[in-house]
Write an enzyme that holds these catalytic residues in place. Structure first.
Site, mmCIF file in Angstrom:
data_model
loop_
_atom_site.group_PDB
_atom_site.id
_atom_site.type_symbol
_atom_site.label_atom_id
_atom_site.label_comp_id
_atom_site.label_asym_id
_atom_site.label_seq_id
_atom_site.Cartn_x
_atom_site.Cartn_y
_atom_site.Cartn_z
ATOM 1 C CB SER A 101 -0.866 -0.025 1.269
ATOM 2 O OG SER A 101 -1.227 1.278 1.644
ATOM 3 N N GLY A 102 0.495 2.192 -0.877
ATOM 4 C CA GLY A 102 1.204 3.476 -0.905
ATOM 5 C C GLY A 102 0.996 4.245 0.384
ATOM 6 C CG LEU A 103 -2.485 5.210 3.844
ATOM 7 C CD1 LEU A 103 -2.335 6.727 3.968
ATOM 8 C CD2 LEU A 103 -3.940 4.806 4.131
ATOM 9 C CG ASP A 105 -1.034 7.829 0.080
ATOM 10 O OD1 ASP A 105 -0.147 7.565 -0.760
ATOM 11 O OD2 ASP A 105 -2.187 7.361 0.030
ATOM 12 C CG ASP A 145 -0.985 2.283 -4.038
ATOM 13 O OD1 ASP A 145 -1.120 2.832 -5.147
ATOM 14 O OD2 ASP A 145 -1.445 2.747 -2.969
ATOM 15 C CG ASP A 190 1.041 6.495 -5.263
ATOM 16 O OD1 ASP A 190 0.107 5.875 -4.697
ATOM 17 O OD2 ASP A 190 2.039 6.906 -4.664
ATOM 18 C CD GLU A 247 -4.043 6.613 -7.062
ATOM 19 O OE1 GLU A 247 -3.750 5.559 -6.445
ATOM 20 O OE2 GLU A 247 -4.339 7.681 -6.486
ATOM 21 C CE LYS A 291 -2.188 9.092 -3.649
ATOM 22 N NZ LYS A 291 -2.276 7.619 -3.746
ATOM 23 C CG ASN A 323 -5.534 8.166 0.912
ATOM 24 O OD1 ASN A 323 -6.719 8.111 1.224
ATOM 25 N ND2 ASN A 323 -4.757 7.097 0.863
ATOM 26 C CB SER A 324 -8.952 7.518 -2.776
ATOM 27 O OG SER A 324 -8.048 7.143 -3.774
ATOM 28 N NE ARG A 326 -6.873 3.765 -6.369
ATOM 29 C CZ ARG A 326 -6.269 3.859 -5.200
ATOM 30 N NH1 ARG A 326 -5.272 3.019 -4.898
ATOM 31 N NH2 ARG A 326 -6.620 4.784 -4.333
ATOM 32 C CG HIS A 384 -10.714 3.199 -4.245
ATOM 33 N ND1 HIS A 384 -11.189 2.381 -3.262
ATOM 34 C CD2 HIS A 384 -9.754 3.958 -3.644
ATOM 35 C CE1 HIS A 384 -10.573 2.622 -2.129
ATOM 36 N NE2 HIS A 384 -9.682 3.589 -2.327
#
Ligand code: SPV
Ligand code: MG
Length: 553
Positions: free
Chosen positions: A57-59, A69, A96, A98, A125, A131, A133-134, A169, A200
């Site tokens: 995970s990038g986060l 992130d 991930d 990104d 994504e 980026k 975080n979503s 993504r 997502h």
């Protein structure tokens, strides 16, 4: 679902690459799971739990590095983390990626590098670099569709492993752009070559992803991240035909809670007793780090330490036959290919695990100044022989011990063979003694007559003993030449010490050679075992030997 362990993977007749195994997860008719990890340790824990694959995970990787992130960790820093993870686990890793860390060109380089480092796939994504975080903010801008498709193609064209996966993504729901936009983009990304689509959503229900899955109708694998709709029963995802669910950040969040709790408690208590039983033991840490494997490897690759074994090296004489070479140093300190002979000899002992090396010095004793040896001095070296030098080290003739001339070089495994002898006194004897030649006038050799000539088989374990030893044996009465190294058991040490005392008593000690000492032991009825060796040794008695020694090395 069957739990697939490392052992199960390893039992496959033809092991599938990590990328192939990730691809199989996407193609499997079952719902599969990827569990988050963010470093080598968490990757191992994910594998230990039984998961088939890892979400890097990038986060989580960013948070574990103490950054946001938001592409604050550079892509190469991420690759560094991934390399530790890939090394720590046999599971495939989907990273991930990104937004691909830049444009199509950055994506190409990243994919090639990930293939090199054993990462199984990348998810990119359709947002903009850097980026966010979503789950932060609303209405995040999306990438241009064509530009993003180019990035997917560039990734697919750059993979060096045919099974490496590129997952596209969709952030349309995250950006509030709805199902139609998600489907429009999905169509384009699928056509561009994406191996799977990650759709997502940040709703607390699975409505968006289930409606998407319904419309998409299995045209390619769908991946989901149920972080926000965690209450949805997993069976709903199965029914919707989802391929892979990612548990995206739960190891990191668990670690945060646990570390907070333990830090606060220890801070408050100023003591450890309150946490000890609630946390993993140090043994657990060693186990996760694979210390057992290291212990096995040490047995295979490190010399066995010979605890309490001493080597006594007789290095008191000048070596007058060497002329000017020993004008300013004893012969054991003559340089052979960049190192004094004695240093090479000490290295041979230490390499065989004999760390206690005692050197008997005499002539120019201050020149014997190697680190990691201890010394005793025979200050009467000018008028005494080898037995007297050995007597100077009498306190060290105890327990198991080697006695060696200081000017010999030999193959280190001869020490192991001497160690393996079960007898109290053992010497290494060159069976190929006839092949040694010298032009030197008055060449002196330590010749041995044995109970049996060499059988022709160095592995022959029929014990052979010395019958007589001296410099003047007739060739027809000779079976070999002592190479200058002997090994004593604890009992052998006692016998040799007693003989030294006897020689001191009868006045023969000052002038005696090692050979005379050995012959006295034989005459007294002590057995001296012979280990035959096939040449591969030399001593340095004259200038030509120095050249030979260089060649020997
Ligand atoms: C991540 O784990 O870094 C992800 C998933 O990208 S999410 O945080 O939900 O965006
Ligand atoms: Mg991310």
């Amino acid at each position: 679902m069957q739990t697939v362990t490392k052992e199960t993977w390893n039992r496959e007749p033809v092991p599938r690459t990590k990328a192939r195994r990730l691809r199989d997860m996407f193609e499997s008719p079952e719902l599969e799971f990827l569990m988050e990890a963010h470093n080598g340790l968490s990757a191992r824990i994910v594998e230990e739990a039984g998961f088939k694959g890892i979400w890097a995970s990038g986060l989580s990787m960013s948070a574990a590095l103490g950054v946001r992130d938001s592409n604050e960790a550079s892509w190469t820093q991420v690759v560094e983390v991934l390399e530790f993870m890939a090394d720590a686990t046999s599971l495939p890793i989907l990273v991930d990626g990104d937004t691909g860390w830049g444009n199509f060109n950055n994506m190409r380089r990243a994919v090639a590098k990930l293939c090199q480092r054993g990462v199984a796939g990348i998810c990119i994504e359709d947002k903009l670099f850097p980026k966010t975080n979503s789950f932060i903010g609303e209405g995040q801008p999306l990438a241009d569709i064509d530009e993003f498709c180019g990035k997917i193609k560039a990734g697919k064209d750059s993979q060096t492993n045919p099974d490496f996966c590129v997952v596209a993504r969709l952030e349309a729901f995250i950006a509030g752009r709805g199902l139609d936009e998600a489907l429009r983009r999905a169509e384009a990304y699928h056509a561009a070559g994406a191996d799977a689509l990650l759709v997502h959503s940040k709703l607390s229900t699975a409505d968006e992803i289930i409606s998407f899955a319904h419309e998409w109708a299995g045209r390619s694998p769908i991946v989901i991240v149920p972080t926000k709709y965690y209450a949805t029963p997993t069976d709903e995802f199965r029914k919707a035909g989802i391929s892979v669910a990612i548990w995206a950040n739960h190891n990191l969040r668990a670690a945060i809670s646990a570390m907070r709790e333990v830090s606060r408690r220890i801070y408050r208590d100023q003591a450890l007793a309150g946490v000890e039983n609630a946390i993993a033991g140090v043994k657990d840490v060693f186990e996760l780090a694979g210390n057992d494997e290291l212990a096995d490897a040490e047995k295979r690759y490190l010399p066995t330490p010979r605890e309490n074994v001493t080597a006594i090296v007789l290095a008191a004489s000048r070596g007058a036959a060497l002329g000017p070479l020993t004008a300013d140093k004893p012969k054991c300190m003559i340089d052979v290919r960049g190192q004094p002979i004695l240093r090479r000899l000490v290295t041979t002992f230490k390499g065989s695990g004999v760390h206690d090396v005692v050197v008997v010095r005499g002539y120019m004793k201050d020149k014997i100044n190697l680190p990691s040896i201890s010394t005793v001095d025979n200050d009467l070296y000018g008028n005494t022989g080898e037995a007297a030098s050995l007597a100077c080290a009498a306190d060290h003739i105890a327990g198991e011990c080697f006695i060696s001339y200081g000017d010999v070089l030999f193959r280190h495994h001869y020490l192991d063979q001497l160690m393996d002898s079960g007898d109290d006194i053992t010497i290494a004897v060159d069976a190929l003694w006839k092949e040694r030649r010298s032009d030197a006038a008055g060449w002196v050799r330590d010749l041995v007559r044995c109970s049996q000539p060499f059988s022709g088989d160095y592995l022959d374990d029929q014990p052979v003993y010395v019958e007589s030893i001296g410099n003047n044996l007739a060739p027809e009465a000779t079976h070999g030449e002592w190479i200058g190294v002997a090994k004593l058991s604890a009992e052998g040490s006692k016998i040799v010490r007693a003989e030294i005392d006897a020689m001191r008593g009868d006045g023969t000690l000052p002038k005696a050679s090692m050979l005379q000492l050995f012959q006295r032991l034989i005459d007294r009825g002590h057995a001296i075992r012979v280990i035959y060796v096939p040449g591969q040794w030399l001593d340095v008695d004259e200038a030509a030997d120095v050249t030979q020694a260089g060649k020997f090395l």
